[in-house]
Design a protein around this motif. Structure first.
Motif, PDB file in Angstrom:
ATOM      1  N   SER A   1      78.472 -92.479  -6.454  1.00  0.00           N
ATOM      2  CA  SER A   1      79.364 -93.603  -6.772  1.00  0.00           C
ATOM      3  C   SER A   1      79.454 -93.885  -8.265  1.00  0.00           C
ATOM      4  O   SER A   1      80.028 -94.900  -8.665  1.00  0.00           O
ATOM      5  N   ALA A   2      78.862 -93.034  -9.097  1.00  0.00           N
ATOM      6  CA  ALA A   2      78.889 -93.168 -10.559  1.00  0.00           C
ATOM      7  C   ALA A   2      78.349 -94.511 -11.047  1.00  0.00           C
ATOM      8  O   ALA A   2      79.018 -95.228 -11.792  1.00  0.00           O
ATOM      9  N   PRO A   3      77.110 -94.854 -10.676  1.00  0.00           N
ATOM     10  CA  PRO A   3      76.516 -96.068 -11.239  1.00  0.00           C
ATOM     11  C   PRO A   3      76.320 -95.964 -12.755  1.00  0.00           C
ATOM     12  O   PRO A   3      76.268 -96.972 -13.446  1.00  0.00           O
TER      13      PRO A   3
ATOM     14  N   ILE B   1      80.104 -99.011  -9.646  1.00  0.00           N
ATOM     15  CA  ILE B   1      79.611 -99.711  -8.460  1.00  0.00           C
ATOM     16  C   ILE B   1      78.537-100.687  -8.921  1.00  0.00           C
ATOM     17  O   ILE B   1      77.740-100.369  -9.811  1.00  0.00           O
ATOM     18  N   SER B   2      78.520-101.873  -8.350  1.00  0.00           N
ATOM     19  CA  SER B   2      77.528-102.881  -8.737  1.00  0.00           C
ATOM     20  C   SER B   2      76.168-102.525  -8.150  1.00  0.00           C
ATOM     21  O   SER B   2      76.087-101.814  -7.136  1.00  0.00           O
TER      22      SER B   2
ATOM     23  N   LEU C   1      69.807 -91.395 -15.354  1.00  0.00           N
ATOM     24  CA  LEU C   1      71.234 -91.710 -15.314  1.00  0.00           C
ATOM     25  C   LEU C   1      71.919 -91.181 -16.572  1.00  0.00           C
ATOM     26  O   LEU C   1      71.523 -91.514 -17.695  1.00  0.00           O
ATOM     27  N   PRO C   2      72.952 -90.367 -16.419  1.00  0.00           N
ATOM     28  CA  PRO C   2      73.680 -89.876 -17.600  1.00  0.00           C
ATOM     29  C   PRO C   2      74.575 -90.974 -18.176  1.00  0.00           C
ATOM     30  O   PRO C   2      74.705 -92.054 -17.601  1.00  0.00           O
ATOM     31  N   LYS C   3      75.202 -90.681 -19.286  1.00  0.00           N
ATOM     32  CA  LYS C   3      76.095 -91.660 -19.905  1.00  0.00           C
ATOM     33  C   LYS C   3      77.489 -91.615 -19.306  1.00  0.00           C
ATOM     34  O   LYS C   3      78.238 -92.591 -19.419  1.00  0.00           O
ATOM     35  N   ARG C   4      77.829 -90.485 -18.706  1.00  0.00           N
ATOM     36  CA  ARG C   4      79.147 -90.346 -18.095  1.00  0.00           C
ATOM     37  C   ARG C   4      79.002 -89.768 -16.694  1.00  0.00           C
ATOM     38  O   ARG C   4      78.013 -89.103 -16.378  1.00  0.00           O
ATOM     39  N   ALA C   5      80.001 -90.015 -15.865  1.00  0.00           N
ATOM     40  CA  ALA C   5      79.968 -89.522 -14.492  1.00  0.00           C
ATOM     41  C   ALA C   5      79.954 -87.994 -14.479  1.00  0.00           C
ATOM     42  O   ALA C   5      80.690 -87.342 -15.227  1.00  0.00           O
ATOM     43  N   CYS C   6      79.127 -87.436 -13.616  1.00  0.00           N
ATOM     44  CA  CYS C   6      79.039 -85.977 -13.502  1.00  0.00           C
ATOM     45  C   CYS C   6      79.962 -85.486 -12.392  1.00  0.00           C
ATOM     46  O   CYS C   6      80.712 -86.250 -11.778  1.00  0.00           O
TER      47      CYS C   6
ATOM     48  N   PRO D   1      77.820 -91.850  -0.353  1.00  0.00           N
ATOM     49  CA  PRO D   1      77.305 -91.222  -1.582  1.00  0.00           C
ATOM     50  C   PRO D   1      76.119 -91.974  -2.186  1.00  0.00           C
ATOM     51  O   PRO D   1      75.992 -93.189  -2.035  1.00  0.00           O
ATOM     52  N   TYR D   2      75.254 -91.221  -2.872  1.00  0.00           N
ATOM     53  CA  TYR D   2      74.121 -91.814  -3.597  1.00  0.00           C
ATOM     54  C   TYR D   2      73.720 -90.850  -4.711  1.00  0.00           C
ATOM     55  O   TYR D   2      74.079 -89.676  -4.699  1.00  0.00           O
ATOM     56  N   ARG D   3      72.941 -91.349  -5.680  1.00  0.00           N
ATOM     57  CA  ARG D   3      72.556 -90.520  -6.825  1.00  0.00           C
ATOM     58  C   ARG D   3      71.294 -89.726  -6.532  1.00  0.00           C
ATOM     59  O   ARG D   3      70.398 -90.164  -5.811  1.00  0.00           O
TER      60      ARG D   3
END
Length: 464
Positions: free
Chosen positions: A169-171, A176-177, A155-160, A148-150
């Motif tokens: 990976s919901a960075p 994820i670091s 970047l949103p404030k919450r996972a989509c 997975p990748y964005r």
């Protein structure tokens, strides 16, 4: 074999085809859903051809094909080859900015990957271009389901929803670091560029490390990704060994084709249970009668170069060492190659040698300042990879054997009532410590000499 005869033998499968000139230069690269039908279309009488295609067919003297698992894989491989060789008859693809390309926001903490066209903004890494935007998007969707990748612009404030579908990976939520995310992105980009074997080897080693450290959830995730990659990436099903040996002879400027190739590898964990392997290939095929394995005896601690020197010396500095190779392949970079060359000079053996580094599949040649980089579909590279992978497999197998015996011995030595005979019977029955851990008390008690009470003690000690 003339071109028309080669066409008749082509498979009805997806892949990439390469037309070559009289001197072996790659003139044109194309992809096909059916290699047989697409290449045959160039030779159909009465079919109109533009001026470029007419010139191409007048110059073409040879044909090479690489089968792939899908059209999408063929698309990725086509773009990589065109970029690597700057083929003359693919000039429109190389120069036309309207073709789609993959773009990476490389300067962001969590880089975004997307398909784009036209001008490129500063700080954007570009891969491509590609001939088929729809096929490219399909290929990237398939890869994204595995790694997975964005793709979001901001970047949103919450996972989509992508996170819950396993596509990201919901960075945005710090799940994820940055380091782990960039590692994943590196794998994605190397897949796109055709470095499948490198990515799978790296992930396999990481999976084993996680399993050894009992990080089973991460190991399982890597296992699933490796399995998924098997369905995505290029499958080179046929390698013309005679052609590969001829390419290798020319590439390394050898005096004669390397009929016998010997490959060396070292395997250890922080210097423990250190072993070396030597495999032999004859006319491009494994010659298992020529395989040797070495338990490191003269080097202590973490010293891969010293271990390589020991293994090469023990192989060639002994009476009745057997036939000498036409080429030596060292699994490693310049340092490993130099270690082997040092021993060969000491033994006054003039044998051609080359090193192959895992990270970028670079070839290191004696006396050359810079490593040699070949495209993934190079026949010479594929043959060297086969030798290297077999040496690695052989070394890893021996290392695991020694490590398993050591782990098994140390685990059972601490259990009162388990002597050498019972230990041997347990090894025969369950094979490993992990096999014993999974066994029930009843299964342990079925082993000769193991009472129910001792079985309970073994089960408790191994699972505490």
């Amino acid at each position: 074999m003339d071109l028309s005869a080669q066409v008749k033998a082509l498979p009805d499968r997806p892949g990439v085809y390469l037309f070559k000139g009289a001197d072996g230069e790659v003139l044109y690269v194309g992809k096909a859903a059916s290699l047989k039908k697409r290449v045959a279309s160039y030779f159909q009488s009465g079919r109109p051809k533009d001026a470029k295609t007419t010139r191409l067919m007048r110059e073409a003297r040879d044909l090479e094909v690489i089968e792939t698992a899908s059209e999408e894989e063929a698309l990725l491989l086509e773009a990589h080859w065109i970029k690597a060789r700057r083929t003359r008859y693919n000039i429109s693809l190389r120069d036309d900015k309207t073709y789609p390309s993959l773009r990476v926001t490389a300067e962001e903490t969590y880089p975004r990957l997307y398909v784009g066209r036209g001008p490129v903004d500063p700080g954007i890494r570009v891969i491509g271009p590609f001939t088929d935007a729809t096929g490219l998007k399909r290929a990237m969707r398939a890869i994204r389901r595995v790694i997975p990748y964005r793709t979001c612009r901001i970047l949103p404030k919450r996972a989509c929803l992508d996170y819950y579908l396993g596509l990201c990976s919901a960075p945005c939520e710090g799940r994820i670091s940055p380091e782990a995310y960039r590692e994943q992105m590196s794998r994605v980009l190397r897949l796109v560029e055709g470095n499948k074997e490198q990515v799978i080897r790296e992930m396999t080693e990481r999976m084993r490390q996680c399993a050894a450290e009992r990080r089973y959830e991460e190991a399982a995730r890597l296992r699933d990704q490796i399995a998924g990659l098997g369905e995505l990436t290029v499958r080179s099903r046929r390698l013309n060994l005679s052609a590969a040996l001829a390419d290798l002879t020319s590439l390394l400027r050898l005096k004669q084709p390397p009929r016998r190739i010997e490959g060396f590898d070292i395997s250890n964990i922080h210097g423990r249970q250190a072993v070396g392997s030597q495999v032999a290939f004859l006319d491009g095929k494994p010659d298992k009668n020529g395989y040797k394995r070495f338990r490191i005896k003269q080097v202590a601690g973490i010293d891969d170069y010293g271990m390589m020197r020991e293994v090469v010396r023990r192989r060639y500095d002994e009476p009745g060492a057997g036939p000498l190779p036409d080429l030596i392949l060292i699994d490693g970079g310049r340092g490993h190659l130099n270690a082997a060359l040092e021993v060969l000079r000491e033994l006054k053996l003039e044998l051609p040698a080359v090193g192959i580094a895992k990270q970028f599949e670079h070839l290191y040649l004696p006396g050359e300042a810079e490593p040699l980089s070949l495209p993934p579909i190079s026949r010479a590279l594929q043959l060297l990879q086969r030798v290297r992978d077999e040496a690695h497999r052989f070394a890893i197998g021996y290392h695991r054997l020694l490590r398993g015996k050591a782990a098994l011995g140390s685990a059972l030595d601490e259990i009162p009532g388990v002597g050498p005979r019972k230990k041997q019977d347990l090894i025969v029955r369950f094979g490993s410590v992990e096999g014993m851990r999974r066994a029930t008390v009843e299964e342990l008690a079925q082993v000769r000499g193991i009472s129910e009470g001792l079985a309970r003690r073994i089960h408790k000690e191994l699972n505490q």
